[in-house]
Motif scaffolding. Structure first.
Motif, PDB file in Angstrom:
ATOM      1  N   HIS A  93       0.825  -1.213   0.000  1.00 24.04           N
ATOM      2  CA  HIS A  93       0.000   0.000   0.000  1.00 24.04           C
ATOM      3  C   HIS A  93       0.861   1.267   0.000  1.00 24.04           C
ATOM      4  O   HIS A  93       0.334   2.373  -0.044  1.00 24.04           O
ATOM      5  N   GLN A  96       3.835   7.692  -0.147  1.00 25.25           N
ATOM      6  CA  GLN A  96       2.521   7.959   0.420  1.00 25.25           C
ATOM      7  C   GLN A  96       1.811   6.649   0.756  1.00 25.25           C
ATOM      8  O   GLN A  96       2.060   5.608   0.137  1.00 25.25           O
ATOM      9  N   HIS A 146      -2.230   5.570   1.630  1.00 23.90           N
ATOM     10  CA  HIS A 146      -3.642   5.886   1.821  1.00 23.90           C
ATOM     11  C   HIS A 146      -4.174   4.996   2.939  1.00 23.90           C
ATOM     12  O   HIS A 146      -4.286   3.775   2.769  1.00 23.90           O
ATOM     13  N   SER A 203      -7.159   2.573   2.342  1.00 23.99           N
ATOM     14  CA  SER A 203      -6.870   1.335   1.602  1.00 23.99           C
ATOM     15  C   SER A 203      -6.253   0.293   2.525  1.00 23.99           C
ATOM     16  O   SER A 203      -6.384  -0.902   2.320  1.00 23.99           O
ATOM     17  N   VAL A 229      -4.243  10.617   4.029  1.00 25.77           N
ATOM     18  CA  VAL A 229      -3.030  10.160   3.327  1.00 25.77           C
ATOM     19  C   VAL A 229      -1.806  10.503   4.172  1.00 25.77           C
ATOM     20  O   VAL A 229      -1.599  11.658   4.560  1.00 25.77           O
ATOM     21  N   THR A 281       2.105  10.876   4.259  1.00 25.99           N
ATOM     22  CA  THR A 281       3.230  11.049   3.325  1.00 25.99           C
ATOM     23  C   THR A 281       4.537  11.098   4.101  1.00 25.99           C
ATOM     24  O   THR A 281       4.576  11.524   5.268  1.00 25.99           O
TER      25      THR A 281
END
Length: 576
Positions: A27, A43, A45, A48, A85, A87
């Motif tokens: 991911h 990154q 998410h 997910s 998100v 990062t």
């Protein structure tokens, strides 16, 4: 080297949210380099990752725990959570060191040894592509099948598969009956010796025109095919002669394209076995004989014959699909392959749907590992010689135009074989122009656009590779494994290294969808970054330590650029 950083991120996230690091790894994605602004490196998410049936409160709690527990360390210098998100920015000196050392160590295998590709199924892959009709000149319509099939075969081999490249020639059928019947009337042995396929094409055009208005000529073609199918010595001799000449001529064109095959097969190989197929269909009660004596297979679920495939003529001779069924079964038994890929234009989509359905009806489970890769039509490749477009003429045209362009360019360096270099650049131009878009899309070819030296073209990639290659003459210490990472901290250098970091993800996506456009886009980005770096990071006039570090960077760019170009079927040039 992205995997090193992905794993470091995954382990921290795993400790924070209680999800296994192996699940998290897939991911985490490298962020594409933005030309105008600096971006973070990776990154994740969270939605997910935390896709279990969590309510909003539980999700919020998980994300808060994650941000509280996540800490910067020697690998990850910064992180940020925004709009679900997460990062990350990794330690810059470590980024440069790890990526460049990995490319230096792996060479052309860089990217293909990534953890991302560790679960890719390995095995034997058959790729059937090109497949021109014998006794006809190699039409430009076969260019796409040839270069797409070659790319797929290259890609499958690069990720560790054993690959068998099959050229399934159209060497049977009424078109050959017409040629066989017409050669005695329109053929000339002398012309056949001087230019075999051109003369056979001329004969075919003449006999085809006559058959349209003369039923007797058409009947002669049917009679010639009957002789051939019954093994008549004279008919077989002529067929063998024409087939051999055709393969010999095709091989010359394939050599110019840098394409080769492990096996030349053809419809003729399966004339007898197609009768076995018909018997098998009959024994399994799949074959239906119609009132006019033809044999069909009902493809509908409720057996109402609203969709069917004709597999046998009224005289019990086979059709194209019958021979394809026989070929597929033969390959299943002969090779026990793990997958088979057919590369043809999209007009054959229905044919392959029917083929795969019939194979399933016959209980051939390996059909689940057969795939049809489709492509659209290309227009606008007309050469100065006329409207009938033969591939050989297109290759000549590309070479001639490139020689002309090279002669006009003042910066061109002396080259031992200008024609050979022009050929390689011309082929690169054809391939990149073809691979830039979605394979299934039709497109219009534009000579001027394809042969530009700037912009997203094959000429630009070749120019960039040659430019990088020329820098290696300055690298007297190229055997040194180490370099000073502090000499490569400029934004241009960092942006280029970050792009190199993404190579394994691009390979993964290209492999998943069998779309070369992802690799083309990546290489174009690398080429543009390389040229910016070349203009900003001067080697001449720099200290030995700085020069060495920059040359180290430029060489790793060249290694990855060359790797990607070869994957696409392009032979990189060292001078132009």
């Amino acid at each position: 080297m992205a995997c090193y950083f992905r794993r470091a991120i995954a382990e921290q996230v795993s400790r924070a949210v209680g999800v296994s690091s192996e699940k998290i790894l897939h991911h985490i994605h490298a962020i594409p380099v933005h030309r105008k602004r600096e971006s973070r490196d990776f990154q994740l998410h969270l939605k997910s990752l935390l896709n279990d049936p969590l309510d909003a409160a539980s999700y919020q709690e998980k994300t808060e725990i994650l941000t509280d527990k996540f800490i910067s360390d020697s690998t990850i210098s910064e992180f940020e959570l925004a709009r679900g998100v997460l990062t990350f920015t990794v330690n810059r000196p470590l980024l440069v060191k790890k990526v460049l050392h990995k490319i230096r160590h792996d060479g052309s295998r860089y990217g293909f040894t990534s953890e991302l590709l560790s679960d890719v199924p390995k095995g034997l892959t058959l790729v059937e592509y090109s497949s021109p009709n014998i006794s006809k000149k190699f039409h430009v319509g076969h260019l796409r099948s040839t270069i797409i099939g070659n790319f797929i075969a290259n890609l499958k081999k690069a990720v560790g598969n054993e690959v068998i490249r099959v050229n399934y020639l159209g060497d049977w059928g009424l078109q050959f009956g017409l040629l066989g019947a017409g050669f005695s009337k329109f053929g000339c042995e002398e012309k056949l010796k001087s230019n075999a396929l051109q003369h056979l094409f001329e004969v075919y055009v003449k006999v085809n025109a006559e058959a349209d208005k003369d039923e007797e000529m058409k009947q002669s073609a049917y009679e010639f095919m009957k002789k051939l199918e019954s093994g008549h010595p004279q008919a077989l001799s002529l067929w063998t002669h024409f087939r051999g000449l055709s393969i010999e001529e095709y091989s010359k064109v394939y050599k110019r394209l840098g394409v080769q095959f492990d096996e030349y097969s053809g419809e003729s190989f399966y004339i007898e076995k197609s009768q076995d197929v018909l018997n098998l269909l009959q024994n399994k009660n799949i074959l239906t004989i119609t009132k006019d004596g033809t044999g069909v297979v009902d493809l509908t679920e409720n057996r109402d014959m609203s969709a069917y495939s004709t597999v046998m003529r009224s005289d019990r001779t086979s059709l194209y699909i019958t021979r394809d069924i026989a070929a597929a079964i033969d390959r299943m038994e002969k090779y026990n392959f793990d997958e088979m890929v057919y590369v043809t234009d999209k007009s054959q989509q229905k044919h392959f749907q029917n083929l795969f359905k019939i194979l399933k009806m016959l209980g051939k489970d390996k059909v689940n590992h057969c795939h049809h890769v489709m492509f659209g039509r290309v227009q606008g490749m007309q050469t100065r010689r006329g409207d009938v477009v033969f591939l050989e003429d297109v290759l000549d045209e590309a070479r001639a135009r490139m020689l002309q362009n090279m002669a006009k360019t003042e910066t061109s360096k002396p080259i031992e074989d200008p024609a050979d270099t022009a050929e390689k650049i011309g082929v690169a131009a054809l391939i990149i122009q073809d691979f830039k878009g979605q394979l299934q899309s039709d497109y219009r070819f534009n000579w001027d656009e394809a042969l530009q030296s700037c912009g997203d073209t094959g000429v630009f990639l070749q120019y960039t590779h040659a430019r990088l290659q020329s820098l290696l003459t300055l690298w007297s210490t190229r055997e040194e494994e180490d370099f000073n990472v502090s000499c490569l901290q400029e934004p241009t250098a960092i942006a280029t290294v970050k792009h190199l970091l993404r190579y394994d993800e691009v390979i993964q996506k290209t492999l998943k969808e069998l779309q070369p456009r992802y690799m083309v886009a990546y290489l174009m980005g690398l080429g543009h970054l390389a040229n910016v770096a070349h203009n900003a990071l001067h080697v001449k006039g720099s200290s030995q330590e700085v020069a060495h570090a920059r040359l180290y960077l430029f060489n790793t760019i060249r290694v990855v650029l060359s790797s990607g170009m070869k994957l696409l079927g392009i032979t990189p040039v060292d001078k132009m």
